[in-house]
Design an enzyme around this catalytic site. Structure first.
Site, PDB file in Angstrom:
ATOM      1  N   HIS A 101      -1.029   1.523  -4.638  1.00 14.34           N
ATOM      2  CA  HIS A 101      -1.336   3.005  -4.506  1.00 14.34           C
ATOM      3  C   HIS A 101      -0.055   4.035  -5.759  1.00 14.34           C
ATOM      4  CE1 HIS A 101      -3.410   1.363  -0.803  1.00 14.34           C
ATOM      5  NE2 HIS A 101      -4.722   1.706  -1.265  1.00 14.34           N
TER       6      HIS A 101
ATOM      7  N   CYS B 227       3.168  13.189 -22.685  1.00 15.25           N
ATOM      8  CA  CYS B 227       3.240  11.927 -23.704  1.00 15.25           C
ATOM      9  C   CYS B 227       3.398  12.538 -25.270  1.00 15.25           C
ATOM     10  CB  CYS B 227       2.199  11.179 -22.714  1.00 15.25           C
ATOM     11  SG  CYS B 227       2.560   9.460 -23.784  1.00 15.25           S
TER      12      CYS B 227
ATOM     13  N   ASP C  44       6.040   4.504  -1.708  1.00 14.51           N
ATOM     14  CA  ASP C  44       8.377   5.171  -0.986  1.00 14.51           C
ATOM     15  C   ASP C  44       8.795   5.340  -1.916  1.00 14.51           C
ATOM     16  OD1 ASP C  44       8.363   2.662   0.377  1.00 14.51           O
ATOM     17  OD2 ASP C  44       7.578   3.919   2.452  1.00 14.51           O
TER      18      ASP C  44
ATOM     19  N   GLN D 261       0.670  -1.259  -0.037  1.00 16.55           N
ATOM     20  CA  GLN D 261      -0.392  -0.268   0.150  1.00 16.55           C
ATOM     21  C   GLN D 261       0.983   1.186  -0.116  1.00 16.55           C
ATOM     22  OE1 GLN D 261      -2.206  -2.214   3.617  1.00 16.55           O
ATOM     23  NE2 GLN D 261      -3.691  -0.717   2.153  1.00 16.55           N
TER      24      GLN D 261
END
Length: 270
Positions: free
Chosen positions: A124, A174, A109, A106
């Site tokens: 996430h 993009c 980092d 979840q």
């Protein structure tokens, strides 16, 4: 630290099949990243009703760009200082030895990847990756790039026009014509289908499901232990405090993941 009966259960479950692990904010808290809702966490200083929603962030950009810059700087400064702890490193070692099938996390980092884990399903997103808002093409946003980004945000004066110029440099268009954005799932946004589907697939034949440092309050991640249990997996929770679903686990190990996981590594290596 780990009772003998729990050690035996871990060994027996390992003999039946593969292991999967779900990690939450608790594992990263031991690397110096406060949980969002905990003491010293980001939501003590910043209102999640504004800062956790895409609409709130866009409103800040228009009305108070200095607050947006301060938030981004505070958020990333903590992440950039963090390093993998022994729990992350133990999970990477288990994967390398062919014992751990994958990590479902979840967390955003990137500490699992930094520790050497290859099969990480990021429910996430990842704070060090950008993706196209339309076609979802993605690429890494390295730590040095992020440091350069933050250094520009800190230069006064902070204005909407200046922030837009900085954003256009680090979040370009993009090839499909849309704009790249940070690859984090904000409140109200759906989870990446590939990550969630992969997580469910990994649990189909899982014999041991380790859940580390998750409060199990956020869905659909909180549904994964029950999904694994219904398919015959042994559930082991590793957490300092009980989670919202501690009652469904077969075994619970109270303690810090950075202390417990090296012990589990030794048990599974034997």
């Amino acid at each position: 630290m780990i009772p003998e009966k729990v050690q035996d259960a871990i060994r027996k479950a390992r003999e039946k099949g593969h292991i999967v692990c779900l990690t939450g904010a608790g594992i990263s808290a031991e690397s110096g990243i406060p949980t969002f809702r905990g003491k010293g966490g980001l939501w003590e200083k910043y209102d999640p009703q504004t800062y956790a929603y895409p609409e709130g962030l866009l409103l800040l950009l228009r009305q108070n760009p200095k607050k947006l810059a301060d938030f981004v700087t505070d958020f990333y400064s903590v992440l950039l200082d963090a390093k993998p702890n022994p729990a992350h490193i133990s999970l990477a070692a288990l994967e390398k030895k062919g014992i751990l099938e994958s990590v479902i996390t979840q967390n955003i980092d990137d500490l699992h990847t930094l520790s050497g884990s290859q099969r990480v399903r990021e429910l996430h997103g990842n704070a060090f990756r950008i993706r196209c808002a339309f076609c979802r093409k993605a690429r890494e946003l390295g730590r040095e790039e992020m440091r350069a980004f933050l250094s520009l945000l800190k230069i006064s004066p902070v204005s909407r026009t200046r922030i837009l110029k900085i954003l256009s440099r680090f979040f370009p268009r993009c090839s499909c014509g849309s704009r790249f954005r940070i690859d984090i799932v904000l409140f109200g946004e759906p989870l990446p289908e590939e990550a969630l589907t992969g997580a469910l697939r990994s649990l189909e034949h899982c014999s041991l499901f380790l859940v580390i440092g998750s409060s199990l309050e956020i869905y659909p991640a909180a549904s994964l232990p029950l999904y694994a249990k219904e398919r015959g997996a042994t559930l082991v929770e590793i957490n300092d405090e009980p989670s919202a679903l501690s009652h469904i686990f077969d075994y619970r190990i109270k303690g810090q993941a950075s202390m417990v996981m090296p012990e589990i590594l030794k048990i599974l290596e034997a």
